[in-house]
Design a protein around this motif. Structure first.
Motif, PDB file in Angstrom:
ATOM      1  N   ILE B  13       0.880  -1.172   0.000  1.00 12.75           N
ATOM      2  CA  ILE B  13       0.000   0.000   0.000  1.00 12.75           C
ATOM      3  C   ILE B  13       0.912   1.215   0.000  1.00 12.75           C
ATOM      4  O   ILE B  13       1.664   1.446   0.949  1.00 12.75           O
ATOM      5  N   LYS B  14       0.876   1.962  -1.103  1.00 17.30           N
ATOM      6  CA  LYS B  14       1.802   3.081  -1.289  1.00 17.30           C
ATOM      7  C   LYS B  14       1.078   4.399  -1.110  1.00 17.30           C
ATOM      8  O   LYS B  14       0.022   4.609  -1.700  1.00 17.30           O
ATOM      9  N   GLY B  15       1.639   5.279  -0.310  1.00 17.26           N
ATOM     10  CA  GLY B  15       1.035   6.586  -0.113  1.00 17.26           C
ATOM     11  C   GLY B  15       1.972   7.692  -0.556  1.00 17.26           C
ATOM     12  O   GLY B  15       3.199   7.534  -0.547  1.00 17.26           O
ATOM     13  N   THR B  32       1.151  -5.126   2.155  1.00 18.73           N
ATOM     14  CA  THR B  32      -0.254  -5.540   2.274  1.00 18.73           C
ATOM     15  C   THR B  32      -0.332  -6.818   3.120  1.00 18.73           C
ATOM     16  O   THR B  32       0.477  -7.722   2.957  1.00 18.73           O
ATOM     17  N   GLN B  33      -1.303  -6.852   4.053  1.00 23.47           N
ATOM     18  CA  GLN B  33      -1.482  -8.023   4.926  1.00 23.47           C
ATOM     19  C   GLN B  33      -2.747  -8.786   4.527  1.00 23.47           C
ATOM     20  O   GLN B  33      -3.485  -8.372   3.635  1.00 23.47           O
ATOM     21  N   ARG B  34      -2.989  -9.872   5.239  1.00 18.65           N
ATOM     22  CA  ARG B  34      -4.313 -10.529   5.197  1.00 18.65           C
ATOM     23  C   ARG B  34      -5.125  -9.908   6.326  1.00 18.65           C
ATOM     24  O   ARG B  34      -4.714  -9.950   7.484  1.00 18.65           O
ATOM     25  N   ASP B  43      -6.530  -0.076   9.334  1.00 24.96           N
ATOM     26  CA  ASP B  43      -5.361   0.060  10.222  1.00 24.96           C
ATOM     27  C   ASP B  43      -4.083   0.309   9.410  1.00 24.96           C
ATOM     28  O   ASP B  43      -3.255   1.141   9.768  1.00 24.96           O
ATOM     29  N   ASP B  44      -3.960  -0.423   8.300  1.00 26.22           N
ATOM     30  CA  ASP B  44      -2.785  -0.199   7.451  1.00 26.22           C
ATOM     31  C   ASP B  44      -2.859   1.132   6.712  1.00 26.22           C
ATOM     32  O   ASP B  44      -1.831   1.798   6.513  1.00 26.22           O
ATOM     33  N   LEU B  45      -4.062   1.527   6.320  1.00 21.80           N
ATOM     34  CA  LEU B  45      -4.194   2.826   5.645  1.00 21.80           C
ATOM     35  C   LEU B  45      -3.781   3.940   6.606  1.00 21.80           C
ATOM     36  O   LEU B  45      -3.126   4.917   6.203  1.00 21.80           O
ATOM     37  N   ASN B  86      -8.109 -10.109  -5.018  1.00 16.88           N
ATOM     38  CA  ASN B  86      -6.679 -10.278  -4.749  1.00 16.88           C
ATOM     39  C   ASN B  86      -6.355 -10.057  -3.277  1.00 16.88           C
ATOM     40  O   ASN B  86      -5.557 -10.776  -2.685  1.00 16.88           O
ATOM     41  N   ILE B  87      -6.947  -9.034  -2.691  1.00 17.71           N
ATOM     42  CA  ILE B  87      -6.842  -8.830  -1.250  1.00 17.71           C
ATOM     43  C   ILE B  87      -8.237  -9.172  -0.717  1.00 17.71           C
ATOM     44  O   ILE B  87      -9.142  -8.365  -0.847  1.00 17.71           O
ATOM     45  N   PRO B  88      -8.423 -10.360  -0.144  1.00 21.35           N
ATOM     46  CA  PRO B  88      -9.798 -10.777   0.190  1.00 21.35           C
ATOM     47  C   PRO B  88     -10.486  -9.809   1.163  1.00 21.35           C
ATOM     48  O   PRO B  88     -10.110  -9.703   2.329  1.00 21.35           O
ATOM     49  N   LEU B  89     -11.463  -9.103   0.663  1.00 20.12           N
ATOM     50  CA  LEU B  89     -12.196  -8.100   1.448  1.00 20.12           C
ATOM     51  C   LEU B  89     -13.643  -8.109   0.998  1.00 20.12           C
ATOM     52  O   LEU B  89     -13.918  -8.287  -0.185  1.00 20.12           O
ATOM     53  N   GLU B  90     -14.564  -7.913   1.938  1.00 15.72           N
ATOM     54  CA  GLU B  90     -15.981  -7.825   1.595  1.00 15.72           C
ATOM     55  C   GLU B  90     -16.670  -6.785   2.456  1.00 15.72           C
ATOM     56  O   GLU B  90     -16.611  -6.871   3.699  1.00 15.72           O
ATOM     57  N   ASN B  91     -17.319  -5.831   1.805  1.00 14.49           N
ATOM     58  CA  ASN B  91     -18.134  -4.838   2.517  1.00 14.49           C
ATOM     59  C   ASN B  91     -17.431  -4.154   3.681  1.00 14.49           C
ATOM     60  O   ASN B  91     -17.880  -4.225   4.829  1.00 14.49           O
TER      61      ASN B  91
END
Lengths: 319, 319
Positions: B13-15, B32-34, B43-45, B86-91
């Motif tokens: 994640i690049k800022g 990037t994590q799981r 949290d990573d953002l 690719n980065i498993p995420l939902e809603n």
């Protein structure tokens, strides 16, 4: 006050006197001619306009504006017919020509765009925000409404979804490419597919249907399939599959509220919409998470052209 | 005043701290994590945002807003990551989560949309009105700018041109359909096409190139073709043909001013744009009468994501 809507076709130019609510209260039609420098399409459009006014027992003071739906490539900003295949025309400044005689707003646009707008304002597209309208006729045309406005692309040259290739290297198309959607989903394509299947199966009921009608038409396979003919059903299924491939493509690109089907083939009604809605629900990108897209038959039939052309007037005055 | 642009990818994640003119003056990146309920992507953002502020020696009072480009399906109106493969995420209501910590406007959008916007505001799309941006990477993504605004379709679920079928019944695609453009024009597709050609021609220089690189990659065929290998040239030609089929489809549908190519394959530069421009000029519908469409390489490379995410802030404040 009334609107005049004109639907230019290869066989006839149909005009209607249209109320604000989309009722056609008077009509006048002339046969389409071959036009040249001495007798242009504007001359016939004048006959239609004057005929509509006379039939409606009214005059120009009662007219908000005149809208024209024209096949082919139309420069709607400049009011020019850029070119048309079926009625051979090139660079005709038709709006300027008519303005010499009629002191009201005059608009012209592509016929599929007009039909889309007609359905949006008066027909099956009423109440939606974004729709894609597809005509399944001699060719495959498309009209796209985004946020209540016609989407035309730069210099009004977009929305040619019929020429989207769905079979790389496939059947040749009039446009010069191979494998266009139009080459698989138009009436002409269906007739080709029907003939090919009939040749392979001499016992198919399609032969009987074609003999009764005097020709192989877009109905041959549909009618024989309803009578239980298996080969005809295969033709219908494959044809609907091709329509669906293009519709899901457009769904993934535009994600509209609804896709409306018009043109000759749309008379097949639920024989089309039931399998196509099922395919749409299953195959549109991310169906599980993304909003669904309704597949419906357009409702204005033969009047879509006149009503859509009439709707051009307000569509343009709005912006 | 600065903008913070964040480019979420499968690996990192690049800022970036971005000026009004599109210069990136400070950066911070995390892996990037799981993610799960205990440690979410927000949290990573936050780590990235705080890291960017620290690297730029500044604080929130200097920040106009925060923009995030995220792969997958994003509900940009509600600020929700609808889902991502690719980065498993939902809603994930990521905007609301970040707003608890940062009292500035926060926007999120699909990564290809962000890259399109970045190119439009700061890159090769500058000065045009309508552009279609296509990323040729692991997949094929698209971003569409109409009249200076991102076109996203209903609930931001449109602009998925990579899943337009160009070969009915063709190669299977992750989306569930067969014959998607992505299955022919992505890097993964090119690698598949390269391997198939190598198997048939053991004497091709592609074997040497792949051995030198330790694997078959998206470069193998392009490099061997430049060395004069005929089989490699055939792979490249066929691959470019598939890219072109989709590009001309998009040209006929949108008729934009320009189509910009980004993603890993776009590094091939003129090896791509020269044949694709030629094809576009010859095959786009009504080329003789309609306006031409430029085919160009996107210019922002790896920074398109950060700059496009930063550009989201003004794009949204405008409307």
């Amino acid at each position: 006050m009334y609107y005049i809507g004109i639907d230019v076709g290869g066989m006839s130019i149909k005009g209607g006197l249209v109320t604000e609510n989309g009722a056609i209260v008077a009509r006048h039609t002339v046969e389409t001619q071959r036009y040249d420098e001495n007798y242009g399409i504007a001359d016939d459009l004048r006959k239609v306009i004057d005929g509509v006014l006379a039939a409606g027992n009214t005059d120009l003071s009662q007219i908000v504006g005149i809208g024209i739906g024209q096949p082919g490539s139309v420069d709607s900003e400049r009011g020019i017919i850029r070119y048309s295949n079926n009625i051979p025309l090139e660079n005709i400044p038709v709006v300027a020509q008519l303005k010499q005689y009629y002191d009201v707003p005059v608009y012209i646009n592509n016929d599929a765009n007009c039909a889309a707008l007609g359905e949006y304002v008066f027909g099956a597209g009423k109440g939606y925000r974004d729709i894609v309208f597809v005509t399944l006729g001699t060719g495959v045309g498309s009209g796209i409404i985004i946020d209540g406005k016609l989407f035309e692309g730069r210099e009004c040259a977009g929305a040619e979804a019929g020429h989207m290739v769905i079979v790389c290297g496939g059947e040749p198309c009039n446009c010069g490419r191979r494998g266009c959607w139009e080459a698989y989903a138009s009436v002409s394509a269906l007739i080709r597919q029907t003939k090919a299947a009939m040749e392979k199966d001499p016992s198919s009921l399609m032969h009987e249907e074609a003999a009764a009608e005097g020709k192989v038409s877009g109905k041959t396979a549909f009618v024989a399939a309803k009578r239980g003919d298996r080969t005809a059903q295969e033709v219908v299924d494959k044809y609907i599959y091709y329509i669906g491939e293009g519709l899901v493509n457009l769904a993934d690109i535009f994600r509209p509220d609804a896709i409306l089907l018009g043109g000759a083939i749309s008379k097949e009604g639920e024989s089309l919409t039931v399998p196509l809605q099922k395919k749409m629900n299953a195959e549109a990108f991310g169906s599980k998470f993304n909003p669904g897209i309704a597949v419906k038959i357009a409702s204005l039939r033969n009047d879509a052209g006149i009503l859509g052309a009439a709707a051009l007037i307000n569509a343009y005055q709005r912006s």
